[in-house]
Design a protein around this motif. Structure first.
Motif, mmCIF file in Angstrom:
data_model
loop_
_atom_site.group_PDB
_atom_site.id
_atom_site.type_symbol
_atom_site.label_atom_id
_atom_site.label_comp_id
_atom_site.label_asym_id
_atom_site.label_seq_id
_atom_site.Cartn_x
_atom_site.Cartn_y
_atom_site.Cartn_z
ATOM 1 N N MET A 1 23.173 57.450 9.802
ATOM 2 C CA MET A 1 22.669 58.576 9.016
ATOM 3 C C MET A 1 21.487 59.211 9.737
ATOM 4 S SD MET A 1 21.379 58.584 5.055
ATOM 5 C CE MET A 1 20.879 60.101 4.277
ATOM 6 N N THR A 2 21.466 60.546 9.794
ATOM 7 C CA THR A 2 20.419 61.271 10.492
ATOM 8 C C THR A 2 19.098 61.166 9.733
ATOM 9 O OG1 THR A 2 22.030 62.855 11.353
ATOM 10 C CG2 THR A 2 19.715 63.504 11.380
ATOM 11 N N ALA A 3 18.044 60.786 10.446
ATOM 12 C CA ALA A 3 16.720 60.709 9.841
ATOM 13 C C ALA A 3 16.062 62.076 9.906
ATOM 14 C CB ALA A 3 15.870 59.674 10.569
ATOM 15 N N LEU A 4 15.458 62.496 8.797
ATOM 16 C CA LEU A 4 14.823 63.803 8.719
ATOM 17 C C LEU A 4 13.328 63.651 8.452
ATOM 18 C CD1 LEU A 4 17.383 65.805 6.510
ATOM 19 C CD2 LEU A 4 17.210 65.750 9.011
ATOM 20 N N LEU A 5 12.557 64.556 9.033
ATOM 21 C CA LEU A 5 11.130 64.635 8.784
ATOM 22 C C LEU A 5 10.794 66.094 8.515
ATOM 23 C CD1 LEU A 5 8.486 62.970 8.755
ATOM 24 C CD2 LEU A 5 8.185 63.581 11.163
ATOM 25 N N ALA A 6 10.352 66.388 7.295
ATOM 26 C CA ALA A 6 10.096 67.767 6.864
ATOM 27 C C ALA A 6 11.331 68.638 7.082
ATOM 28 C CB ALA A 6 8.891 68.353 7.587
ATOM 29 N N GLY A 7 12.513 68.025 6.925
ATOM 30 C CA GLY A 7 13.768 68.745 7.060
ATOM 31 C C GLY A 7 14.307 68.815 8.472
ATOM 32 N N ILE A 8 13.619 68.195 9.441
ATOM 33 C CA ILE A 8 14.004 68.280 10.852
ATOM 34 C C ILE A 8 14.571 66.941 11.309
ATOM 35 C CG2 ILE A 8 13.183 68.717 13.204
ATOM 36 C CD1 ILE A 8 10.839 70.272 11.919
ATOM 37 N N ASP A 9 15.659 66.988 12.041
ATOM 38 C CA ASP A 9 16.222 65.789 12.649
ATOM 39 C C ASP A 9 15.173 65.183 13.590
ATOM 40 O OD1 ASP A 9 17.575 64.531 15.147
ATOM 41 O OD2 ASP A 9 19.141 64.471 13.620
ATOM 42 N N THR A 10 14.837 63.922 13.403
ATOM 43 C CA THR A 10 13.749 63.317 14.162
ATOM 44 C C THR A 10 14.048 63.225 15.656
ATOM 45 O OG1 THR A 10 14.614 61.125 13.553
ATOM 46 C CG2 THR A 10 12.814 62.010 12.219
ATOM 47 N N ASP A 11 15.299 63.022 16.035
ATOM 48 C CA ASP A 11 15.645 63.022 17.459
ATOM 49 C C ASP A 11 15.424 64.406 18.057
ATOM 50 O OD1 ASP A 11 16.334 60.348 17.481
ATOM 51 O OD2 ASP A 11 18.466 60.725 17.083
ATOM 52 N N ARG A 12 15.824 65.405 17.314
ATOM 53 C CA ARG A 12 15.629 66.786 17.778
ATOM 54 C C ARG A 12 14.142 67.106 17.903
ATOM 55 N NH1 ARG A 12 19.288 70.564 18.191
ATOM 56 N NH2 ARG A 12 18.619 72.715 18.507
ATOM 57 N N LEU A 13 13.359 66.664 16.933
ATOM 58 C CA LEU A 13 11.912 66.886 16.962
ATOM 59 C C LEU A 13 11.298 66.216 18.182
ATOM 60 C CD1 LEU A 13 9.237 67.792 15.626
ATOM 61 C CD2 LEU A 13 9.284 65.641 14.334
ATOM 62 N N ARG A 14 11.704 64.987 18.452
ATOM 63 C CA ARG A 14 11.156 64.245 19.584
ATOM 64 C C ARG A 14 11.502 64.941 20.905
ATOM 65 N NH1 ARG A 14 13.824 60.028 18.748
ATOM 66 N NH2 ARG A 14 12.499 59.329 17.033
ATOM 67 N N HIS A 15 12.737 65.397 21.025
ATOM 68 C CA HIS A 15 13.156 66.100 22.245
ATOM 69 C C HIS A 15 12.351 67.384 22.412
ATOM 70 C CE1 HIS A 15 15.777 67.723 25.368
ATOM 71 N NE2 HIS A 15 15.805 68.853 24.671
ATOM 72 N N PHE A 16 12.195 68.146 21.356
ATOM 73 C CA PHE A 16 11.450 69.403 21.417
ATOM 74 C C PHE A 16 10.001 69.147 21.824
ATOM 75 C CE2 PHE A 16 8.628 72.513 19.412
ATOM 76 C CZ PHE A 16 9.156 73.700 19.862
ATOM 77 N N ALA A 17 9.356 68.176 21.188
ATOM 78 C CA ALA A 17 7.951 67.885 21.473
ATOM 79 C C ALA A 17 7.756 67.439 22.921
ATOM 80 C CB ALA A 17 7.435 66.821 20.510
ATOM 81 N N THR A 18 8.653 66.605 23.415
ATOM 82 C CA THR A 18 8.567 66.134 24.800
ATOM 83 C C THR A 18 8.724 67.287 25.776
ATOM 84 O OG1 THR A 18 9.426 63.954 24.182
ATOM 85 C CG2 THR A 18 9.558 64.580 26.512
ATOM 86 N N HIS A 19 9.721 68.134 25.537
ATOM 87 C CA HIS A 19 9.959 69.284 26.413
ATOM 88 C C HIS A 19 8.758 70.221 26.426
ATOM 89 C CE1 HIS A 19 12.014 72.623 28.356
ATOM 90 N NE2 HIS A 19 11.586 73.409 27.365
ATOM 91 N N GLU A 20 8.196 70.509 25.249
ATOM 92 C CA GLU A 20 7.070 71.444 25.170
ATOM 93 C C GLU A 20 5.830 70.860 25.837
ATOM 94 O OE1 GLU A 20 7.177 74.569 24.135
ATOM 95 O OE2 GLU A 20 9.306 74.408 23.623
ATOM 96 N N ALA A 21 5.619 69.556 25.731
ATOM 97 C CA ALA A 21 4.469 68.918 26.383
ATOM 98 C C ALA A 21 4.593 69.008 27.901
ATOM 99 C CB ALA A 21 4.353 67.467 25.939
ATOM 100 N N MET A 22 5.794 68.781 28.407
ATOM 101 C CA MET A 22 6.017 68.886 29.855
ATOM 102 C C MET A 22 5.833 70.327 30.320
ATOM 103 S SD MET A 22 9.361 66.387 30.192
ATOM 104 C CE MET A 22 9.631 66.849 31.904
ATOM 105 N N ARG A 23 6.312 71.250 29.538
ATOM 106 C CA ARG A 23 6.165 72.674 29.878
ATOM 107 C C ARG A 23 4.696 73.068 29.923
ATOM 108 N NH1 ARG A 23 8.722 77.527 26.091
ATOM 109 N NH2 ARG A 23 7.659 79.293 27.105
ATOM 110 N N TYR A 24 3.921 72.616 28.951
ATOM 111 C CA TYR A 24 2.496 72.938 28.904
ATOM 112 C C TYR A 24 1.782 72.349 30.121
ATOM 113 C CZ TYR A 24 -2.353 72.945 27.266
ATOM 114 O OH TYR A 24 -3.708 73.125 27.172
ATOM 115 N N SER A 25 2.008 71.081 30.391
ATOM 116 C CA SER A 25 1.320 70.407 31.497
ATOM 117 C C SER A 25 1.658 71.033 32.837
ATOM 118 C CB SER A 25 1.685 68.918 31.507
ATOM 119 O OG SER A 25 1.252 68.281 30.325
#
Length: 455
Positions: A1-25
């Motif tokens: 079952m897909t885990a959600l956080l504030a309505g967002i798939d947590t795997d998707r959130l983790r991927h997005f956050a990692t990508h954006e951090a790398m982009r910023y750095s």
């Protein structure tokens, strides 16, 4: 079952956050190099330790700021909706303030005596915020400390009542919270040896019954509050709440101190003046002098008379109020210019118009992806909140905070050229903010939401 956080798939959130951090750095080599070279001189590598708390891998290093835009040392320009967490609510270096500061710098920066600008600034404070007898401080924290002292002095009572989840600067006296229905010292306080819970009372915002019960004990000198809770997820007052608070304070002979350091964004003169709420003391800081460190605290005339009687009878010596550099001529030059030429009805009309546009744009983006979030606005202050319904008190506001989601959204916006407040999801509109900047922020938010919610 897909885990959600504030309505967002947590795997998707983790991927997005990692990508954006790398982009910023990857995009800010000059910033990383400069921070690495200079970090040895400062505790935690930055002038104020909380500058490390921004939701980026490392903080921006600002080269310049003007109007509603900042430029970092890597040459990126960002539309600034944080505005120094209200300190630059009226834009970075408003022209009248910058000119006044430059002019005063040629005539002295501090001399522990009043100036003609001081007298005019006092008149303008009254014109803008109401009939109070004013004193000047350097920060709202200092102003609140002084207001608390006066409240205790004139009432002879020890306790200050605040609302759960509030923030009134770095004032030890009110660093308290509710835990299991009891007032306790806030967790995480550094080096705290005294117990502020012995001299403070906490109740929930919008709970008039709890307030009346606390005041009925007869030991509360003052209620210290913002008209709208802002330093958490924003919480609006219920209809009639503040009328009931005013009546309860009068019935209990308790003073009402209103801290409008943030809610000055609500309109010309602040929230209380716009809503006909009478305070016994009024505190304003951050933006009042256009970005120059300055705050003011004022006593209603009757309270000023009561304090004068107390003051005449006390022993000579240190009052425990005031600092040497407070009330300096540089503050007054900036304060006079900002109150007269920047903090105007025309400025607020512009700010309100664009804030409504931002509110509607963010709300449409949230609806468009079906997110269980909502948007709240008070004047020029707008927030998105990762919860479906409006909040009623500080406990609900704390529960609505979703740090992983908020950090990811914040970083995504920075990478798209928009800066919002780091500690919550607040966005401010200044007189210098342009329609195009608001539209860019809405567009960036739409992009981020689409990636998070797989649209």
């Amino acid at each position: 079952m897909t885990a959600l956080l504030a309505g967002i798939d947590t795997d998707r959130l983790r991927h997005f956050a990692t990508h954006e951090a790398m982009r910023y750095s990857a995009s800010r080599p000059n910033t990383q190099h400069a921070l690495n070279m200079g970090e040895g001189a400062f505790l935690a590598g930055v002038p104020m330790h909380w500058m490390r708390d921004w939701p980026m891998p490392f903080p921006l290093l600002v080269e310049s700021a003007k109007g509603a835009k900042i430029t970092d040392v890597d040459g990126y320009g960002l539309d600034d909706f944080c505005l120094g967490d209200t300190g630059s609510l009226f834009g970075h270096s408003p022209a009248p303030v910058a000119k006044a500061v430059a002019r005063q710098a040629r005539h002295g920066l501090t001399y522990m005596l009043p100036s003609p600008d001081a007298l005019e600034a006092g008149r303008l404070l009254t014109k803008r915020f109401g009939n109070f007898r004013w004193q000047i401080a350097t920060t709202a924290s200092d102003a609140n400390r002084c207001a608390i002292r006066v409240a205790r002095a004139v009432t002879g009572r020890p306790k200050i009542l605040v609302f759960n989840g509030c923030y009134h600067g770095t004032v030890d006296d009110v660093m308290v919270e509710l835990s299991g229905g009891e007032t306790v010292t806030r967790s995480g306080m550094v080096g705290q040896v005294t117990d502020p819970a012995k001299h403070a009372v906490v109740v929930e915002f919008n709970d008039i019954t709890a307030l009346q019960t606390a005041l009925a004990v007869g030991d509360v000198a003052a209620v210290l509050a913002e008209p709208v809770m802002t330093n958490c997820c924003m919480v609006l007052p219920d209809a009639g709440f503040w009328d009931a608070v005013r009546s309860a304070c009068d019935a209990a002979a308790t003073l009402l101190i209103l801290d409008e350091t943030h809610t000055v964004s609500s309109g010309l003169g602040g929230w209380a003046r716009g809503h006909g709420l009478a305070a016994d003391m009024f505190v304003i800081g951050k933006a009042v002098a256009g970005g120059v460190a300055c705050a003011a605290w004022g006593l209603a005339p009757e309270l000023a008379r009561r304090f004068a009687v107390y003051d005449a009878k006390r022993s000579a010596g240190h009052s425990g109020m005031g600092t040497t550099l407070s009330g300096n001529p540089l503050q007054f030059a900036a304060l006079r210019a900002n109150l007269a030429d920047v903090m105007t009805a025309k400025s607020y009309a512009h700010m309100e118009k664009l804030a409504v546009r931002l509110e509607e744009g963010l709300a449409a983006a949230i609806t468009g992806v079906g997110a269980p979030w909502h948007v709240v606005r008070v004047g020029a202050r707008v927030e998105f909140i990762c919860a479906p319904d409006p909040l009623h008190n500080g406990t609900q506001a704390a529960a609505a905070h979703c740090a992983p989601v908020e950090r990811a959204v914040h970083l995504g916006l920075v990478n798209r050229g928009c800066l919002i407040a780091p500690f919550h999801n607040m966005m401010l509109i200044s007189p210098a903010t342009k329609k195009g900047q608001v539209d860019r922020l809405i567009g960036a938010f739409i992009e981020v939401m689409a990636e998070l919610f797989d649209q």
